[in-house]
Write a protein that holds these residues in place. Structure first.
Motif, short mmCIF file in Angstrom:
data_model
loop_
_atom_site.label_atom_id
_atom_site.label_comp_id
_atom_site.label_asym_id
_atom_site.label_seq_id
_atom_site.Cartn_x
_atom_site.Cartn_y
_atom_site.Cartn_z
N LYS A 127 0.56 -2.52 -11.02
CA LYS A 127 -0.39 -2.89 -9.96
C LYS A 127 -1.61 -3.64 -10.49
N GLU A 128 -1.78 -3.70 -11.79
CA GLU A 128 -2.93 -4.38 -12.39
C GLU A 128 -2.62 -5.87 -12.54
N VAL A 129 -3.45 -6.72 -11.94
CA VAL A 129 -3.23 -8.17 -11.98
C VAL A 129 -4.53 -8.88 -12.32
N ASP A 130 -4.41 -10.11 -12.79
CA ASP A 130 -5.60 -10.92 -13.06
C ASP A 130 -6.18 -11.51 -11.78
N GLN A 131 -5.31 -11.81 -10.81
CA GLN A 131 -5.75 -12.39 -9.54
C GLN A 131 -4.87 -11.83 -8.42
N LEU A 132 -5.49 -11.41 -7.34
CA LEU A 132 -4.73 -10.89 -6.21
C LEU A 132 -3.89 -11.98 -5.57
N GLY A 133 -2.72 -11.58 -5.07
CA GLY A 133 -1.91 -12.50 -4.30
C GLY A 133 -0.45 -12.57 -4.66
N ARG A 134 -0.07 -11.98 -5.76
CA ARG A 134 1.37 -11.94 -6.07
C ARG A 134 2.08 -11.09 -5.03
N PHE A 135 1.45 -9.94 -4.67
CA PHE A 135 1.98 -9.09 -3.61
C PHE A 135 1.60 -9.69 -2.27
N PRO A 136 2.51 -9.71 -1.29
CA PRO A 136 2.15 -10.25 0.03
C PRO A 136 0.97 -9.51 0.64
N LEU A 137 0.08 -10.27 1.28
CA LEU A 137 -1.11 -9.69 1.89
C LEU A 137 -0.79 -9.24 3.31
N PRO A 138 -0.83 -7.93 3.60
CA PRO A 138 -0.54 -7.45 4.95
C PRO A 138 -1.71 -7.73 5.89
N VAL A 139 -1.37 -8.15 7.09
CA VAL A 139 -2.35 -8.36 8.16
C VAL A 139 -1.82 -7.67 9.41
N GLU A 140 -2.57 -6.70 9.91
CA GLU A 140 -2.16 -5.99 11.12
C GLU A 140 -2.63 -6.77 12.34
N VAL A 141 -1.69 -7.00 13.27
CA VAL A 141 -1.98 -7.83 14.44
C VAL A 141 -1.49 -7.13 15.70
N VAL A 142 -2.12 -7.46 16.84
CA VAL A 142 -1.65 -6.91 18.11
C VAL A 142 -0.35 -7.61 18.48
N PRO A 143 0.64 -6.88 19.01
CA PRO A 143 1.92 -7.50 19.36
C PRO A 143 1.78 -8.66 20.33
#
Length: 232
Positions: A127-143
């Motif tokens: 889980k340790e990275v130099d820069q965020l973003g390798r893992f997909p960024l979750p965004v919660e949205v209204v249906p």
């Protein structure tokens, strides 16, 4: 014995229990690493090594696990502040900024963390990275507006994938009944800009960027657990 990611998670989770004291109001995180922590906490509580706890779970899954462990539970509406929250993460960078939400609980996790005097992260070495973003960024949205939000995001050049549930053809739903878009950023050199963009989109409930929130990381490695403290 090979020190697998699961073993690193377990060691980090159990090591973090040492920061808990009797009488604390605790936020309990969500996910596989947090589950190790909840089970360990339950054992300490049943053995009366920790007493007079009040725990706020960040998801239905964590609430169910904590109930199985016999931990005393309440809701976020019944406390003004929490002493401590311990949670996992999908990624963290050298400044202890986080991506969270792989387990779908980002909204409740962020609310609970924001009300905590101390926010401690438990993680395995991946889980340790130099820069965020390798893992997909979750965004919660209204249906109601998920396609509109997805179009806005994709117009900025970022692919936004609707998270699927275990049932083929059905979208994943959070505990709040919302959908999640997983953004394929490939890296985010300007975190404040990404945060500002997402928070400005009508239909976005919450995003998985936890910036300037974590105080410390317990990082499970092959031969030890490393404690990484936020530096100002």
């Amino acid at each position: 014995m090979v020190n697998t990611p699961q073993e690193q998670k377990r060691k980090a989770a159990l090591a973090a229990l040492e920061v808990i004291e009797s009488g604390m109001k605790l936020g309990l995180g969500t996910g596989s690493t947090a589950a190790f922590m909840v089970r360990g906490l339950g054992q300490l509580y049943r053995e009366h090594k920790l007493n007079d706890l009040i725990c706020v779970p960040t998801s239905v899954a964590t609430r169910n696990l904590a109930q199985e462990q016999g931990l005393p539970l309440t809701t976020i509406n019944d406390v003004d502040r929490l002493d401590l929250t311990i949670d996992g993460t999908d990624e963290f960078d050298p400044q202890l900024n986080l991506i969270k939400g792989g387990g779908g609980a980002l909204l409740r996790e962020k609310i609970v963390a924001s009300l905590s005097d101390r926010f401690v992260i438990i993680a395995d070495a991946s889980k340790e990275v130099d820069q965020l973003g390798r893992f997909p960024l979750p965004v919660e949205v209204v249906p109601f507006a998920w396609k509109t939000v997805a179009r806005h995001i994709e117009n900025s050049g970022i692919q936004a994938l609707l998270r699927a549930s275990m049932n083929p053809g059905d979208p994943y739903k959070t505990d709040q009944g919302n959908y999640i878009l997983d953004l394929q950023t490939g890296g985010m050199p300007d975190l404040p800009k990404m945060k500002w963009m997402l928070e400005g989109l009508p239909g976005v409930v919450e995003h998985g960027l936890f910036l300037d929130m974590a105080d410390e990381v317990f990082l499970g490695k092959e031969d030890r657990v490393e404690r990484i403290t936020k530096t100002n």
